[in-house]
Scaffold this active site. Structure first.
Site, PDB file in Angstrom:
ATOM      1  N   GLU A   1      18.356 -29.437   2.746  1.00  0.00           N
ATOM      2  CA  GLU A   1      17.759 -30.237   2.051  1.00  0.00           C
ATOM      3  C   GLU A   1      16.212 -29.378   1.134  1.00  0.00           C
ATOM      4  O   GLU A   1      15.460 -29.413   1.710  1.00  0.00           O
ATOM      5  CB  GLU A   1      17.431 -31.278   2.379  1.00  0.00           C
ATOM      6  CG  GLU A   1      16.994 -32.461   1.014  1.00  0.00           C
ATOM      7  CD  GLU A   1      16.525 -33.296   1.615  1.00  0.00           C
ATOM      8  OE1 GLU A   1      16.315 -34.673   0.783  1.00  0.00           O
ATOM      9  OE2 GLU A   1      15.592 -33.263   2.620  1.00  0.00           O
TER      10      GLU A   1
ATOM     11  N   ASP B   1      16.900 -31.424   7.561  1.00  0.00           N
ATOM     12  CA  ASP B   1      16.417 -32.115   6.547  1.00  0.00           C
ATOM     13  C   ASP B   1      14.551 -31.783   6.093  1.00  0.00           C
ATOM     14  O   ASP B   1      14.165 -31.175   6.935  1.00  0.00           O
ATOM     15  CB  ASP B   1      16.311 -33.706   6.530  1.00  0.00           C
ATOM     16  CG  ASP B   1      15.039 -34.480   6.244  1.00  0.00           C
ATOM     17  OD1 ASP B   1      15.383 -34.756   5.541  1.00  0.00           O
ATOM     18  OD2 ASP B   1      13.956 -34.951   6.657  1.00  0.00           O
TER      19      ASP B   1
END
Length: 745
Positions: free
Chosen positions: A463, A410
């Site tokens: 990401e 993330d």
């Protein structure tokens, strides 16, 4: 004359006040001239005796302090010396094991590797582990707190009294450790830490704790660690091929606590999800399940992206063994499991990592690097070797201990860019005056290299929302070393396009075509993730224009376009049923919608798209290679029509993807095709089976030897309104025309 073995009064006072820097220097058995001096701290005891394990007679100890500090001399005794303590007060007798009679559980190698930041199995050495040590059963604890003056393990078992179980400091590494006999699984505990300035810190949960209390509880919990009966060796042996850039990867993203709920609102457990979620995802044809963070987190509304227990599966869904059973069930259904992993930041909850030992430790000491105002979170100090080692070991923990098949990392953009998401005065440049976070880049390369070495076949997904170069390029080539990168540009552009009125789409044709300018610069995943259906954005269906029929048709056409576009696929739960409402973590998905034909149609379409994606190599084998894609017509902005070819680079038949993004039928639209002959209509998102009008081409079109769009042949095609169709060359009904690859127009 005071015997030389007696404890000085100053040390008694320090022990009583829980401010002694080295309790193990006095408590427990210690050599003295002619025998052993034994000292113990047992609050509530009025009398205390030593009971030697070899059957020798009990030896009474002298009470030196009313708080419960005792000592005595045992002549003729030498180390090692095993014993128990018998305590007595007006309430009766009880026996206890003395934690101070046990030696260390860590060794010099642990110290060295911890400081060096290269300990690959930190999760096996730190934290709480049920063991047998020097003949006794109990739990060994170890924690890193180099700035602390004193660290104790506290819990109900010692009345949360930090004087009872202070830890032994390992000066070379800043590690603290203690073995507490008699403690077993299910025991809640925290660390009580006296900071560098002598201030008592808020009680801290264990950074390496493998279990945690269900919120609002915040303590760590000792867990059993039985050998799990993994039966997935064949799956693991094949996963490198399953997760290669040439494999069909279609991911179903899941927030496990809200996929389904029990009628009374309770969360499904991992075992409930084994029965319900796993076969559903397999039946839908996805290849992977991606779980939003399963690490313990205090706030439901964070969805797990502010984890506080990086080694503890959230208690909301069960224990670690339950998660392992879930992953094993996935593997038995030929499903890979990707776990969301959050190494970018951590919350400031007082029981977590923030100022863990009274000073900046896990967070960067520069407030402009160690704190992210936009998120209200602390940022890890990636340049500190112990912190980098902690995070790297944590990545291996989920891949090795739980057999996860990959990690989706993330917020990589926030890690590699010092200024990402920050105001101009909220960040400091690097040594060269730039925005690159060299320490975070080095850390990501380290983790990705470590995963490749220690967890063969596992895949790392980034990401990363910027144009950082080489995210999926090998570190030795200057890249970050990920296997796949989320294509955030494609997602933003295409969602903007389909959300606008079809009348206006002709002027924004580039929102669809521009993505092909960079589609092969990385190994991309096309993500329609949870972030696109929250914070007022609405659901995928709910943001689309027009009446209900047009909305469903547009969603189906969009899915058809996505599955035909180069790149792996990711769809957040609820998208496959055409959910109207924006997603909320507080309730389950609106499964009741599947009683209605339009929602059944979207559901069936996603299943069919996954089937085609997996079975037709042209749709996946060259996802990351220019050779797998060729525009037929990229310039038909007036009609908002897009058309391209997908190829597998081998002898397999090509697939033509034709998209009409207006509600106007195109009844005689001619497209160039690489070969004359029969082309089967293998998908039509306007089919009645999917809730459409049924307009189409009766299952086939015939291409003639009329060159068009740079191709050798062409065919007239019926393009239904707001629809995507796939045409595949029927090689059983063709004349051999040699190479069907035409030049790019």
């Amino acid at each position: 004359m005071v015997e030389s073995w007696r404890i000085p009064q100053a040390d008694i006072e320090a022990l009583r006040a829980a401010r002694h820097g080295d309790p193990f220097a006095w408590l427990g058995p210690h050599p003295a001239p002619g025998g052993l001096a034994v000292r113990a701290f047992v609050p509530h005891a009025v009398r205390l005796s030593v009971l030697p394990a070899d059957g020798g007679g009990a030896v009474a100890l002298e009470r030196r302090d009313e708080a419960g500090i005792f000592e005595g001399f045992l002549p003729g005794r030498a180390l090692p010396f095993a014993y128990r303590l018998r305590a007595e007060n007006e309430g009766g007798l009880w026996e206890v094991e003395d934690p101070f009679r046990f030696g260390p559980t860590l060794g010099p190698l642990d110290d060295h590797l911890m400081v060096e930041g290269t300990h690959r199995r930190l999760h096996e050495r730190l934290g709480a582990h049920v063991v047998r040590h020097e003949g006794a059963s109990g739990t060994r604890f170890a924690v890193w707190a180099p700035n602390a003056q004193r660290v104790s393990v506290v819990g109900d078992f010692n009345e949360w009294d930090g004087r009872r179980h202070p830890m032994r400091k390992r000066v070379d590494s800043g590690l603290w450790e203690v073995f507490i006999p008699g403690l077993g699984a299910g025991t809640a505990y925290k660390y009580e830490i006296l900071g560098i300035d002598g201030t008592l810190q808020p009680l801290k949960s264990d950074p390496f704790g493998r279990g945690a209390q269900l919120r609002p509880g915040t303590a760590s919990v000792i867990v059993d660690e039985p050998v799990f009966p993994w039966e997935d060796a064949a799956f693991l042996a094949q996963r490198a091929a399953r997760q290669s850039p040439r494999a069909p990867i279609s991911v179903y993203e899941v927030h496990a606590p809200s996929w389904r709920r029990h009628p009374d609102g309770r969360f499904y457990s991992w075992d409930d999800l084994v029965v319900a979620l796993v076969p559903y995802v397999a039946w839908m044809g996805f290849t992977h399940i991606e779980l939003m963070p399963v690490m313990e987190h205090p706030l439901d509304e964070s969805w797990g992206y502010q984890p506080i227990g990086l080694h503890a599966p959230t208690a909301r869904l069960g224990d670690a063994e339950g998660l392992k059973r879930f992953i094993l069930a996935c593997h038995q259904h030929d499903l890979g499991v990707i776990l969301d992993w959050v190494p970018a930041h951590f919350p400031q909850d007082r029981h977590g990592l923030i100022r863990f030992d009274g000073a900046t430790l896990y967070e960067h000491p520069d407030p402009k690097r160690g704190f992210h105002k936009g998120w209200g979170t602390a940022t890890f100090d990636f340049g500190r070797r112990e912190v980098a080692g902690f995070l790297a070991s944590n990545a291996l923990y989920w891949l090795q201990e739980f057999h996860a098949d990959g990690l989706r990392v993330d917020a990589v953009s926030t890690m590699v860019h010092l200024d990402h998401g920050r105001a101009p005065d909220d960040w400091t440049p690097n040594e060269e005056g730039g925005t690159e976070n060299h320490e975070a880049v080095a850390f990501l390369r380290q983790v990705n290299a470590l995963v490749a070495e220690e967890a063969p076949g596992a895949a790392m997904f980034a990401e990363e929302a910027t144009s950082w170069p080489g995210v999926t390029r090998a570190a030795v080539e200057g890249g970050l070393g990920f296997q796949f990168k989320w294509n955030m540009g494609w997602m933003n552009d295409t969602l903007r396009y389909v959300a606008m009125d079809p009348l206006h789409r002709r002027w924004h044709h580039n929102l669809i075509t521009f993505g092909m300018m960079y589609a092969f610069s990385e190994n991309f995943v096309l993500p329609l993730s949870h972030d696109e259906v929250v914070h007022g954005k609405g659901s995928l269906l709910g943001r689309l224009p027009g009446d209900d029929w047009q909305r469903f048709a547009t969603l189906r056409a969009y899915f058809g376009m996505m599955w035909g576009h180069p790149g792996k696929k990711l769809l957040f739960m609820g998208g496959e049923i055409g959910q109207w409402r924006e997603w909320s973590e507080a309730r389950e998905l609106d499964w009741w919608l599947l009683q209605f034909p339009p929602h059944q149609g979207v559901h069936g379409l996603v299943r069919e798209l996954n089937k085609l994606f997996r079975t037709l190599p042209a749709l996946h084998a060259r996802d990351a290679e220019q050779e797998g894609f060729q525009w037929i017509d990229a310039d038909d902005a007036e009609n908002s029509v897009f058309s391209w070819l997908r190829r597998d680079g081998a002898a397999g038949p090509p697939v033509a993807v034709l998209c009409n993004l207006t509600p106007v039928p195109r009844l005689h639209h001619r497209f160039g095709l690489p070969r004359a002959g029969v082309w089967r209509e293998v998908l039509n998102t306007d089919a009645t089976a999917f809730g459409g009008s049924g307009m189409g081409n009766m299952g086939r079109v015939v291409a003639e030897k009329l060159p068009l769009h740079g191709q050798k042949a062409s065919a007239q095609v019926v393009l239904p309104p707001l629809a995507t169709i796939y045409l595949m060359l029927d090689e059983n009904d063709q004349e051999d025309e040699g190479d069907d690859h035409a030049e790019q127009p």
